[in-house]
Design a protein around this motif. Structure first.
Motif, short mmCIF file in Angstrom:
data_model
loop_
_atom_site.label_atom_id
_atom_site.label_comp_id
_atom_site.label_asym_id
_atom_site.label_seq_id
_atom_site.Cartn_x
_atom_site.Cartn_y
_atom_site.Cartn_z
N SER A 59 0.63 -1.26 -0.19
CA SER A 59 -0.22 -0.25 -0.30
C SER A 59 0.96 1.64 0.16
CB SER A 59 -1.09 0.28 0.72
OG SER A 59 -2.10 -1.12 1.11
N GLN B 137 2.37 6.60 -7.41
CA GLN B 137 1.24 7.34 -8.33
C GLN B 137 1.70 8.38 -8.64
OE1 GLN B 137 -3.14 7.20 -6.78
NE2 GLN B 137 -2.13 5.80 -5.09
N ARG C 106 -7.24 -5.16 -5.01
CA ARG C 106 -7.58 -3.64 -4.80
C ARG C 106 -7.19 -3.48 -5.98
NH1 ARG C 106 -6.96 -0.11 -1.44
NH2 ARG C 106 -5.62 -1.38 0.12
N ARG D 137 -6.71 -0.06 -8.24
CA ARG D 137 -6.54 1.44 -8.06
C ARG D 137 -5.27 2.13 -8.47
NH1 ARG D 137 -6.00 3.52 -1.57
NH2 ARG D 137 -8.05 2.86 -1.78
N TYR E 209 -14.22 3.77 -7.41
CA TYR E 209 -13.18 4.30 -6.59
C TYR E 209 -12.03 3.40 -5.25
CZ TYR E 209 -14.90 9.22 -8.25
OH TYR E 209 -15.74 9.30 -9.08
N THR E 210 -12.62 2.48 -5.11
CA THR E 210 -11.31 1.33 -4.82
C THR E 210 -11.74 1.73 -3.12
OG1 THR E 210 -9.48 2.79 -5.58
CG2 THR E 210 -10.06 0.67 -6.38
N THR F 162 -10.79 7.57 2.70
CA THR F 162 -9.97 7.56 2.11
C THR F 162 -9.66 9.19 1.08
OG1 THR F 162 -9.98 5.47 1.49
CG2 THR F 162 -9.85 7.12 -0.54
N VAL G 90 -9.64 10.91 -2.51
CA VAL G 90 -9.05 11.30 -3.91
C VAL G 90 -9.04 12.72 -4.68
CG1 VAL G 90 -9.99 10.18 -6.29
CG2 VAL G 90 -10.52 9.00 -4.03
N ILE H 116 -5.45 8.37 -5.56
CA ILE H 116 -6.31 7.72 -4.18
C ILE H 116 -5.11 7.21 -3.20
CG2 ILE H 116 -7.89 6.29 -3.63
CD1 ILE H 116 -8.64 5.65 -6.90
N SER I 46 -5.29 5.98 0.78
CA SER I 46 -6.53 5.13 2.10
C SER I 46 -5.89 5.50 3.50
CB SER I 46 -6.47 3.88 1.83
OG SER I 46 -7.36 3.00 1.00
#
Length: 270
Positions: free
Chosen positions: A43, A50, A106, A110, A232-233, A239, A241, A252, A254
Motif C-alpha cells: 500500500s 502514483q 484492490r 486502484r 473508487y476502490t 479515503t 481522492v 487515491i 486510504s
C-alpha cells in the motif's frame, strides 16, 4: 518497520525514486510464496508510485505477488492435514492468504483508475452548497473527494488536514467535497451519541448537525452509492481522492496522512 520508516521519510522529503527503491528492494526480494509482513508495504508503494506517473512496473510486481500467493495458498491447503473440523476452522492461514490476494486485486484496480475519468457519483442530499450540486459542475477545478462517515474517528481527525488544504489552496482553484452515504444508524464517537435503526430523514438531519458541529464548511454529500465505493476502490475510510481539472483521477490514498505528498500533487495540478 525500517523500510516503512525510511520510505516514508524519503517520501516526505520528495525523494520519490529513493522511496520507491526502498519498497521495491524489500518486496522484490520475496518469493511471494506465503504471506509476509512486508506485504503491508504494498500500500505504501502504491501511494508513492502514483506520483511517478509510471504504473506498469508496480502492476507487474502486484501481479507477481498475487500469482505467488495463489500458488502458495493452493499448496498449503493441499498439504495441510487437520485433526478435526475445529482445528481447520481455527486455522487462519488460508484467510491470511485471501486477505493479501484481495489486497493485490484492490491495489491493481486502484492503479488502473489513475489517469482515467472520475466515476460518477449520484447525490441524494447535499450540504453547504446548492441542491443542484454535482461533481460535473466542478470541471475546471482541482477536486479532493473525502470519503467519510460520522462513526469514523480517523475521518474526523482528517478534517483538520482538509481545513488546512482548503485554507492554503482554495483561492487557487481547489475544491473539497466530502462524500458519505446512509448507514441506517448514526454514531458520533467523540460525543458518545448513538442512534440505531433510523430512517433516511432522521439520518440526513443528524448528519447535518454533525457537519456543523465539526466545523465542516466545504460541500458534503450523501451519495446513492455506498461510502465504501468500489468504483473508487474505497475499502477503508477516510479515503482521499484527487481529481484534476479535466476530471481525471490522479491520486487515491486510504487513511489520513502523507500531507507533503498530497500538497506536492495539488501544487502540480493547480
Amino acid at each position: 518497520e525500517q523500510c516503512e520508516s525510511l520510505g516514508g521519510r524519503y517520501n516526505d522529503m520528495n525523494l520519490i525514486e529513493e522511496a520507491v527503491g526502498v519498497y521495491m528492494d524489500e518486496l522484490t526480494s520475496l518469493p511471494f510464496d506465503r504471506p509476509y509482513r512486508s506485504f503491508a508495504l504494498l500500500s505504501d508503494l502504491v501511494n508513492v508510485c502514483q506520483e511517478t506517473g509510471e504504473m506498469e512496473p508496480y502492476k507487474s510486481l502486484l501481479r507477481r505477488c498475487r500469482e505467488g500467493l495463489e500458488k502458495g495458498r493452493a499448496e498449503y491447503v493441499a498439504h495441510t492435514v487437520y485433526a478435526d473440523s475445529t482445528e481447520e476452522a481455527e486455522d487462519l492461514n488460508p484467510k491470511t492468504y485471501d486477505m493479501y490476494i484481495n489486497n493485490c486485486d484492490r491495489l491493481l484496480e486502484r492503479l488502473s483508475l489513475i489517469g482515467k475519468p472520475a466515476p460518477p457519483i449520484d447525490f441524494i442530499h447535499v450540504y453547504n452548497t446548492d441542491s443542484s450540486f454535482t461533481l460535473a459542475s466542478l470541471r475546471g477545478k482541482v477536486v479532493v473527494l473525502d470519503f467519510w462517515a460520522t462513526w469514523c474517528l480517523p475521518c474526523v481527525i482528517g478534517f483538520a488536514e482538509l481545513k488546512n488544504l482548503h485554507r492554503e489552496y482554495h483561492e487557487r482553484g481547489l475544491e473539497i467535497v466530502g462524500v458519505t452515504s446512509l448507514q441506517r444508524y448514526y454514531a458520533d464517537e467523540e460525543a458518545g451519541v448513538v442512534e440505531i435503526e433510523i430512517g433516511p430523514e432522521r439520518e440526513i438531519e443528524l448528519t447535518r448537525e454533525f457537519i456543523e458541529r465539526k466545523g465542516v464548511f466545504w460541500p458534503c454529500a450523501i451519495s446513492k452509492q455506498p461510502v465504501f465505493n468500489p468504483d473508487y476502490t474505497v475499502d477503508s475510510i477516510p479515503t482521499f481522492v484527487l481529481i484534476d481539472r479535466e476530471g481525471c483521477v490522479r491520486y487515491i490514498q486510504s487513511f489520513a496522512g502523507q500531507m507533503e505528498q498530497k500538497k506536492r500533487l495539488i501544487e502540480r495540478l493547480l
